[in-house]
Design an enzyme around this catalytic site. Sequence first.
Site, mmCIF file in Angstrom:
data_model
loop_
_atom_site.group_PDB
_atom_site.id
_atom_site.type_symbol
_atom_site.label_atom_id
_atom_site.label_comp_id
_atom_site.label_asym_id
_atom_site.label_seq_id
_atom_site.Cartn_x
_atom_site.Cartn_y
_atom_site.Cartn_z
ATOM 1 N N HIS A 197 0.522 -1.051 0.468
ATOM 2 C CA HIS A 197 0.016 0.020 -0.461
ATOM 3 C C HIS A 197 1.038 1.185 -0.261
ATOM 4 C CE1 HIS A 197 -4.357 -2.228 1.369
ATOM 5 N NE2 HIS A 197 -3.846 -1.552 0.411
ATOM 6 N N GLU A 440 -3.750 -24.397 -16.082
ATOM 7 C CA GLU A 440 -3.177 -24.278 -15.455
ATOM 8 C C GLU A 440 -2.012 -25.477 -14.758
ATOM 9 O OE1 GLU A 440 -3.674 -21.220 -12.480
ATOM 10 O OE2 GLU A 440 -6.253 -22.237 -12.478
ATOM 11 N N ASN A 463 1.471 -18.538 -14.245
ATOM 12 C CA ASN A 463 2.198 -19.052 -12.798
ATOM 13 C C ASN A 463 2.025 -20.263 -12.504
ATOM 14 O OD1 ASN A 463 2.062 -16.177 -13.311
ATOM 15 N ND2 ASN A 463 0.391 -15.174 -11.586
ATOM 16 N N ASP A 464 1.138 -20.796 -12.562
ATOM 17 C CA ASP A 464 0.701 -22.457 -11.754
ATOM 18 C C ASP A 464 1.510 -23.534 -12.810
ATOM 19 O OD1 ASP A 464 0.169 -22.217 -9.099
ATOM 20 O OD2 ASP A 464 -2.401 -21.699 -9.959
ATOM 21 N N ARG A 474 7.709 -22.941 -5.964
ATOM 22 C CA ARG A 474 7.675 -21.167 -6.195
ATOM 23 C C ARG A 474 8.214 -20.876 -4.672
ATOM 24 N NH1 ARG A 474 2.324 -19.463 -8.430
ATOM 25 N NH2 ARG A 474 0.493 -19.552 -6.557
ATOM 26 N N CYS A 511 -3.101 -15.449 -18.438
ATOM 27 C CA CYS A 511 -3.509 -14.820 -17.765
ATOM 28 C C CYS A 511 -2.519 -14.576 -16.427
ATOM 29 C CB CYS A 511 -4.813 -14.562 -17.273
ATOM 30 S SG CYS A 511 -4.971 -16.310 -17.139
HETATM 31 C C1 PEP Z 1 -2.077 -18.163 -13.345
HETATM 32 O O1 PEP Z 1 -2.240 -19.520 -12.352
HETATM 33 O O2 PEP Z 1 -1.187 -18.146 -14.073
HETATM 34 C C2 PEP Z 1 -3.221 -17.463 -12.808
HETATM 35 C C3 PEP Z 1 -3.454 -15.962 -12.949
HETATM 36 O O3 PEP Z 1 -3.789 -17.921 -11.153
HETATM 37 P P1 PEP Z 1 -3.582 -17.301 -9.739
HETATM 38 O O4 PEP Z 1 -2.371 -16.504 -10.731
HETATM 39 O O5 PEP Z 1 -4.604 -16.371 -9.640
HETATM 40 O O6 PEP Z 1 -2.846 -18.518 -9.778
HETATM 41 MG MG MG Z 2 -3.033 -20.428 -10.463
#
Ligand code: PEP
Ligand code: MG
Length: 587
Positions: A197, A440, A463-464, A474, A511
């Site tokens: 923040h 994912e 990401n996953d 991670r 995403c």
């Molecule tokens: C991802 O895993 O790439 C994703 C967008 O979901 P999150 O980051 O919320 O796990």
């Molecule tokens: Mg994810």
Amino acid sequence: MAERHSERFFKGISASPGVAHGQVYVFVPKELKISSHRIEASEMDAEVERFEEKLLQTRQEILALRDAVSDRLGQDSAGIFDAHLLVLEDRALIEESIREMEETGRNITYCVNSVAQRYIDTFANIDDEYLRERANDIRDVTKRLLHNLAGEVRDCLGALDEGRIVVARDISPSDTAAIEKGKVLAFITDAGSKTSHAVIMARSIQVPAVVGMRDFMAVVRDGDEVLVDGYDGTVVLNPTDKTLFGYGKLEEQKKVLHRRIMSEASLPAKTRDGVEVALRANIEGPDEIGRIKDFGAAGVGLFRTEYLFLEASGFPSEEEQFDSYRRVASGIGPHPVVIRTLDLGGDKFPNSVYPSEAEANPFLGLRAIRLCLESPDVFKTQLRAILRASAYGNVKLMYPMISGAGELDQANEVLAEAREELDREGTPYDREIEVGTMIEIPSAAITADLLAQKCDFFSIGTNDLIQYLLAIDRLNERIAHLYEPAHPAVLRMIRGVVEAARRENIRVSVCGEIAGDAIMVPVLLGLGVDELSLVASGLPPIKYMVRNLEMTAMQDLASAMMQGTSATGVLELAEEFYQKHVAHLIA
Ligand code: PEP
Ligand code: MG
């Protein structure tokens, strides 16, 4: 001595753009001493009364701070203090403190501190940057409350009287809020992340910030001269005239560049050879809608609904969820919003709704859709709320962590029940609502051909996906260097998902964080990804880049990368492309 005055370069994480040069003010807040003493049962009522009084006083202080910040910086910035008020009003924290006092016979100040510390530790250990930052909210509010309980005046940066560059281990929103515009030239913190923040505040008062410096506090002294480059996270101690001259020019260039990039923020994201790419925003709640429009988002590509469950003190009702989803749908329409069903569980966060038992491998545990299928009532309530919101805009629904077609079928069965219920009640919803699957988990990617026959779109959660595909935990910093988005396995997997989607004529989005990475974006688009969803403030430069590139060039890059054998060699191709075609546009 000579050593101390020689020019030294340090690298942190760039958190708020801009360049500043000036003298350092090292901010070390005074440690609050929490006394611990026994109190008699007969004194407890008075202790609770004093506690309630101090809660009220703290609340009034935060309200005053919120109003002052709202006048000065606008309502968005003041929103931080609403989060603080929620912490202060959290009955669980209050009641647990009183219970602890009654059970241990210790003074309330001591009990509040130990209860708050437990909450802070829980949040601070969550593998989610946003949630980890909530530990700071609790820390900030309880510090204020404890000062009031202990009758001490807290240190704050409001006392600063000259334009200084503030260096601290960490800075709280209250500290930043007390600063008048113009007094602080920049922030440098050893701790912190891009979503803290304090950093959001730094951005709103348009002050450069570099965080995550680790041990800068150990080398810097009050009055030292530093230069802060908030664009790339560089801090220069004792900069030479040559360095200062270079940065002066850089700042001018960056300002011109930023203005140019922002002037195209609302134009279509179309490549030079005419291919339109949908660039959407990732959001956590309805309040972000105004902001993401300013950044030119063509809708919301990922609404992480689990944050609503965090903010609510208990379980958000169907009505409460509906209200949030409807606000986003009607606020962003006619653009779409992709509402992802709950991705709670596993490591994401333990919470009051799902008291999680310790799992040996939480990343491989009861998370997201698995949790929802185990709690069909919770799941159906959310599905009903999403369906109802679909009557108010362009809503798409998406399931996280789907491992294969069987699981997708199961989720769709609950969805069918929710639809039947709404039909029976005569409640309106979009009967053509699109239902998508996150890709994912590697098993989903490998069976993408089967999934594509059963859903309307894919969104690749890199990401996953990268974590599971490369077997890189991670949380484990010792193997963080092996988390490689350009690994041939990752590229092949994305290509395979795109091909499966093409055969069924459905669209593919990405995403995960790489959707905002200027080196990886040409690769993703070259591989055939149709849409990207990313943090809103990252949209304008990505759009600017897309508008200045040829899709054919990106396809050539992706094809060349698909021939590569090692992650490093493959990444070099993407970096060369970036240097040749992108760097001059946005960096
Ligand atoms: C991802 O895993 O790439 C994703 C967008 O979901 P999150 O980051 O919320 O796990
Ligand atoms: Mg994810």
